[in-house]
Write an enzyme that holds these catalytic residues in place. Structure first.
Site, PDB file in Angstrom:
ATOM      1  N   CYS A  13      24.205 -38.566 -57.491  1.00  0.00           N
ATOM      2  CA  CYS A  13      24.742 -39.920 -57.588  1.00  0.00           C
ATOM      3  C   CYS A  13      25.245 -40.383 -56.224  1.00  0.00           C
ATOM      4  O   CYS A  13      25.952 -39.662 -55.528  1.00  0.00           O
ATOM      5  CB  CYS A  13      25.830 -39.926 -58.659  1.00  0.00           C
ATOM      6  SG  CYS A  13      27.383 -40.642 -58.212  1.00  0.00           S
ATOM      7  N   GLU A  14      24.832 -41.571 -55.826  1.00  0.00           N
ATOM      8  CA  GLU A  14      25.159 -42.046 -54.480  1.00  0.00           C
ATOM      9  C   GLU A  14      26.617 -42.447 -54.342  1.00  0.00           C
ATOM     10  O   GLU A  14      27.138 -42.528 -53.252  1.00  0.00           O
ATOM     11  CB  GLU A  14      24.244 -43.203 -54.073  1.00  0.00           C
ATOM     12  CG  GLU A  14      24.496 -44.479 -54.842  1.00  0.00           C
ATOM     13  CD  GLU A  14      23.610 -45.636 -54.360  1.00  0.00           C
ATOM     14  OE1 GLU A  14      22.650 -45.393 -53.628  1.00  0.00           O
ATOM     15  OE2 GLU A  14      23.909 -46.778 -54.752  1.00  0.00           O
ATOM     16  N   HIS A  15      27.293 -42.710 -55.466  1.00  0.00           N
ATOM     17  CA  HIS A  15      28.700 -43.088 -55.380  1.00  0.00           C
ATOM     18  C   HIS A  15      29.569 -41.898 -54.999  1.00  0.00           C
ATOM     19  O   HIS A  15      30.487 -42.004 -54.212  1.00  0.00           O
ATOM     20  CB  HIS A  15      29.220 -43.609 -56.735  1.00  0.00           C
ATOM     21  CG  HIS A  15      28.663 -44.940 -57.100  1.00  0.00           C
ATOM     22  ND1 HIS A  15      28.492 -45.346 -58.399  1.00  0.00           N
ATOM     23  CD2 HIS A  15      28.242 -45.951 -56.325  1.00  0.00           C
ATOM     24  CE1 HIS A  15      27.980 -46.562 -58.403  1.00  0.00           C
ATOM     25  NE2 HIS A  15      27.819 -46.951 -57.165  1.00  0.00           N
ATOM     26  N   HIS A  16      29.285 -40.750 -55.627  1.00  0.00           N
ATOM     27  CA  HIS A  16      30.202 -39.621 -55.494  1.00  0.00           C
ATOM     28  C   HIS A  16      29.563 -38.384 -54.858  1.00  0.00           C
ATOM     29  O   HIS A  16      30.211 -37.374 -54.697  1.00  0.00           O
ATOM     30  CB  HIS A  16      30.742 -39.240 -56.877  1.00  0.00           C
ATOM     31  CG  HIS A  16      31.308 -40.403 -57.627  1.00  0.00           C
ATOM     32  ND1 HIS A  16      30.653 -41.030 -58.655  1.00  0.00           N
ATOM     33  CD2 HIS A  16      32.480 -41.060 -57.463  1.00  0.00           C
ATOM     34  CE1 HIS A  16      31.396 -42.025 -59.109  1.00  0.00           C
ATOM     35  NE2 HIS A  16      32.503 -42.077 -58.404  1.00  0.00           N
ATOM     36  N   GLN A  54      21.766 -43.891 -61.575  1.00  0.00           N
ATOM     37  CA  GLN A  54      20.805 -43.687 -62.663  1.00  0.00           C
ATOM     38  C   GLN A  54      20.033 -44.972 -63.008  1.00  0.00           C
ATOM     39  O   GLN A  54      18.836 -44.931 -63.295  1.00  0.00           O
ATOM     40  CB  GLN A  54      21.558 -43.166 -63.889  1.00  0.00           C
ATOM     41  CG  GLN A  54      20.640 -42.823 -65.050  1.00  0.00           C
ATOM     42  CD  GLN A  54      21.400 -42.256 -66.231  1.00  0.00           C
ATOM     43  OE1 GLN A  54      22.432 -41.603 -66.048  1.00  0.00           O
ATOM     44  NE2 GLN A  54      20.905 -42.479 -67.429  1.00  0.00           N
ATOM     45  N   HIS A  82      26.758 -36.714 -65.996  1.00  0.00           N
ATOM     46  CA  HIS A  82      27.154 -36.884 -64.600  1.00  0.00           C
ATOM     47  C   HIS A  82      28.357 -36.019 -64.264  1.00  0.00           C
ATOM     48  O   HIS A  82      29.399 -36.114 -64.912  1.00  0.00           O
ATOM     49  CB  HIS A  82      27.517 -38.350 -64.341  1.00  0.00           C
ATOM     50  CG  HIS A  82      26.324 -39.261 -64.382  1.00  0.00           C
ATOM     51  ND1 HIS A  82      25.899 -39.976 -63.292  1.00  0.00           N
ATOM     52  CD2 HIS A  82      25.460 -39.543 -65.386  1.00  0.00           C
ATOM     53  CE1 HIS A  82      24.821 -40.667 -63.622  1.00  0.00           C
ATOM     54  NE2 HIS A  82      24.537 -40.438 -64.886  1.00  0.00           N
ATOM     55  N   CYS A  84      30.233 -36.419 -61.881  1.00  0.00           N
ATOM     56  CA  CYS A  84      31.353 -37.270 -61.444  1.00  0.00           C
ATOM     57  C   CYS A  84      32.221 -37.668 -62.647  1.00  0.00           C
ATOM     58  O   CYS A  84      33.416 -37.910 -62.490  1.00  0.00           O
ATOM     59  CB  CYS A  84      30.851 -38.485 -60.676  1.00  0.00           C
ATOM     60  SG  CYS A  84      29.660 -39.501 -61.535  1.00  0.00           S
TER      61      CYS A  84
HETATM   62 ZN   LIG Z   1      28.968 -40.676 -59.778  1.00  0.00          ZN
END
Ligand SMILES: [Zn+2]
Length: 124
Positions: A13-16, A54, A82, A84
């Site tokens: 995941c690119e956020h976390h 996603q 996820h 995260c």
């Molecule tokens: Zn994430």
């Protein structure tokens, strides 16, 4: 209709910068050109290897299958868990996320979409 179910998926995941893992289901309505099962799995792998969310992955896989097959329509569903969500603040161990993208006939034609959804959810 051609459906490939339960393609394993590992991504980040690119956020976390944390992994998410799950399964991908792909369906398409061929116009004569049918591609191999392994090719579909390779397309999923190729996009999963990139950093993303996603929702974006689901869209990218659908568009790639569309482009490679020239199909009348494509449907992609991804269900993933996820890290995260599991290890950060909210700590939800059992939640999963489902995303779907329906292109062309899968979007426009309800019976096509239903056929896809029924076959994906059945165990036959
Ligand atoms: Zn994430």
């Amino acid at each position: 209709m051609v459906i490939v179910k339960n393609i394993e998926l590992y991504s980040l995941c690119e956020h976390h910068l944390l992994p998410f893992t799950g399964t991908c289901h792909v369906g398409y309505l061929p116009t004569g050109k049918v591609i191999g099962l392994s090719k579909i799995a390779r397309i999923v792998d190729m996009y999963a290897r990139r950093l993303q969310i996603q929702e974006g992955l689901t869209q990218q896989v659908a568009e790639a299958i569309m482009e490679v097959t020239g199909a009348l329509g494509v449907g992609v569903i991804i269900e993933a868990r996820h890290m995260c969500m599991m290890m950060r603040g909210v700590e939800k161990q059992n939640s999963s996320m489902k995303t779907s993208v329906m292109l062309c006939s899968f979007r426009a034609n309800q019976s096509t979409r239903n056929e896809f959804l029924n076959l994906v959810s059945s165990n036959i």
